[in-house]
Scaffold this motif. Structure first.
Motif, PDB file in Angstrom:
ATOM      1  N   THR A 115       0.895  -1.117   0.102  1.00 14.22           N
ATOM      2  CA  THR A 115       0.055  -0.011   0.021  1.00 14.22           C
ATOM      3  C   THR A 115       0.775   1.395   0.103  1.00 14.22           C
ATOM      4  OG1 THR A 115      -0.181  -0.213   2.414  1.00 14.22           O
ATOM      5  CG2 THR A 115      -1.960  -1.060   1.111  1.00 14.22           C
ATOM      6  N   SER A 151      -3.233   0.254  -4.456  1.00 14.98           N
ATOM      7  CA  SER A 151      -3.440  -1.111  -3.823  1.00 14.98           C
ATOM      8  C   SER A 151      -2.536  -1.902  -4.986  1.00 14.98           C
ATOM      9  CB  SER A 151      -4.657  -1.380  -3.483  1.00 14.98           C
ATOM     10  OG  SER A 151      -5.185  -2.762  -3.126  1.00 14.98           O
ATOM     11  N   ARG A 171     -16.437   2.806  -1.396  1.00 23.62           N
ATOM     12  CA  ARG A 171     -15.222   2.408  -1.809  1.00 23.62           C
ATOM     13  C   ARG A 171     -15.236   2.637  -3.422  1.00 23.62           C
ATOM     14  NH1 ARG A 171     -12.387  -1.760   1.343  1.00 23.62           N
ATOM     15  NH2 ARG A 171     -12.302   0.230   2.589  1.00 23.62           N
ATOM     16  N   HIS A 173     -12.617   2.129  -6.868  1.00 22.85           N
ATOM     17  CA  HIS A 173     -11.672   1.472  -7.459  1.00 22.85           C
ATOM     18  C   HIS A 173     -11.145   1.850  -8.627  1.00 22.85           C
ATOM     19  CE1 HIS A 173     -11.206  -2.587  -4.644  1.00 22.85           C
ATOM     20  NE2 HIS A 173     -10.952  -1.322  -4.224  1.00 22.85           N
ATOM     21  N   TRP A 196     -11.495  -5.806 -13.089  1.00 21.82           N
ATOM     22  CA  TRP A 196     -11.078  -4.661 -13.307  1.00 21.82           C
ATOM     23  C   TRP A 196     -10.836  -4.441 -14.673  1.00 21.82           C
ATOM     24  CZ3 TRP A 196      -9.506  -7.241  -9.046  1.00 21.82           C
ATOM     25  CH2 TRP A 196      -9.886  -6.805  -7.855  1.00 21.82           C
ATOM     26  N   SER A 201     -13.616   2.523 -13.518  1.00 20.85           N
ATOM     27  CA  SER A 201     -14.004   2.508 -12.083  1.00 20.85           C
ATOM     28  C   SER A 201     -15.021   1.411 -11.745  1.00 20.85           C
ATOM     29  CB  SER A 201     -14.724   3.962 -11.694  1.00 20.85           C
ATOM     30  OG  SER A 201     -13.935   5.042 -12.238  1.00 20.85           O
ATOM     31  N   ASP A 206     -18.264  -1.414   0.628  1.00 23.07           N
ATOM     32  CA  ASP A 206     -17.183  -2.529   1.222  1.00 23.07           C
ATOM     33  C   ASP A 206     -17.873  -3.115   2.787  1.00 23.07           C
ATOM     34  OD1 ASP A 206     -16.347  -0.840   3.341  1.00 23.07           O
ATOM     35  OD2 ASP A 206     -14.767  -1.745   3.472  1.00 23.07           O
ATOM     36  N   VAL A 222      -4.804  -1.065  -8.312  1.00 19.32           N
ATOM     37  CA  VAL A 222      -5.887  -0.148  -8.309  1.00 19.32           C
ATOM     38  C   VAL A 222      -5.590   0.981  -7.533  1.00 19.32           C
ATOM     39  CG1 VAL A 222      -7.438  -1.821  -8.782  1.00 19.32           C
ATOM     40  CG2 VAL A 222      -7.341  -0.936  -6.655  1.00 19.32           C
ATOM     41  N   PHE A 224      -7.182   3.097  -4.803  1.00 16.94           N
ATOM     42  CA  PHE A 224      -8.050   2.613  -3.841  1.00 16.94           C
ATOM     43  C   PHE A 224      -8.517   3.821  -3.032  1.00 16.94           C
ATOM     44  CE2 PHE A 224      -8.936  -1.051  -0.577  1.00 16.94           C
ATOM     45  CZ  PHE A 224      -9.512  -0.325   0.276  1.00 16.94           C
TER      46      PHE A 224
END
Length: 270
Positions: A115, A151, A171, A173, A196, A201, A206, A222, A224
């Motif tokens: 991360t 991420s 969330r 992505h 993905w 997007s 979550d 991604v 995140f």
């Protein structure tokens, strides 16, 4: 340009349970103590209340058109990708998620989920952010943005079934690096699976049970982002206040100190 998501029914990966997973009340490890059950009951009431005052309903996964800023962020994805490419040159030196936030040790303890934090509740990510100016500019387009990082999942990494702590956030992505075959790099949200696409997007809640696989030989990255869920007045303001109070949480202060320590050590002399 490909479609934002490739959606497939839940038949391509092992099911976590025969239960309907598109429910916040699906709990993998139900609490056994009275206090634990009481906290869970409070959480259920709170999240049901948030769902009732949600501006955009309460689906597991949102149509990205619901959030006009998503298209603007997508339009700059190649600039974000260029900054990511520079970050990936020192991927091995980036901390693993659990090294910053120890609470995620329930789902990951290896060095296969990295991360690179750009923003976070209670975090000062100034040095990282300074090296990604275009990414930060585009993050500024997201109302209520609270947390953002690259991420990075290593080949063959699996993140087991889990759920988020509070549905007052949503969330986002943005696919930046998606290895082929894409169908082997996927996320299950509730009962359904999604793959993905680079430059597109995925926006979801979550707090619904979800799980991730990268069953390819490449890295999946991604952008995140967690952002405040739009709620009706005056609940949106109340939610923002609650999220801001989160900066006082000991575990977030600890994560902020760990991030600050890593940045100081990594960028010293650079």
């Amino acid at each position: 340009m490909e479609e934002a998501l490739e959606h497939k029914p839940a038949v391509e990966a092992p099911a976590v349970s025969a239960a309907d997973l598109c429910s916040r009340k699906h709990t993998l490890n139900p609490p056994k103590t009275f206090s634990g059950r009481s906290l869970l009951a409070f959480q259920n009431v709170l999240e049901a209340s948030v769902a009732r005052v949600s501006v955009n309903g309460d689906p597991c996964v949102y149509d990205t058109a619901t959030f006009p800023w998503a298209a603007e962020v997508e339009s700059g994805w190649q600039k974000i990708r260029a900054e990511l490419d520079q970050v990936m040159k020192f991927r091995d030196q980036i901390p693993s998620f659990h090294e910053i936030l120890k609470e995620v040790t329930t789902i990951t303890t290896d060095n296969q989920w990295k991360t690179f934090f750009l923003a976070g509740i209670g975090m000062n990510c100034e040095e990282n952010a300074r090296r990604c100016p275009e990414t930060m500019r585009l993050l500024g387009k997201i109302p209520g943005m609270k947390t953002a990082f690259f991420s990075i999942l290593s080949p063959r990494k699996h993140i087991p079934a889990h759920r988020g702590a509070y549905n007052g956030i949503l969330r986002f992505h943005l696919g930046l690096l998606v290895p082929e075959p894409r169908e082997k790099c996927r996320i299950r949200i509730g009962n359904d699976f999604y793959s993905w696409s680079e430059g597109r997007s995925l926006i979801f809640d979550d707090t619904f049970n979800h799980e991730v696989w990268n069953d390819t030989d490449g890295y999946r990255v991604v952008l995140f982002v967690d952002f405040a869920r739009p709620l009706k007045f005056p609940f949106h303001q109340m939610n923002e206040a609650l999220l801001n109070v989160g900066t006082l949480a000991p575990f977030l202060r600890e994560a902020g100190e760990k991030q600050k320590k890593w940045e100081k050590k990594f960028y010293q002399g650079k």
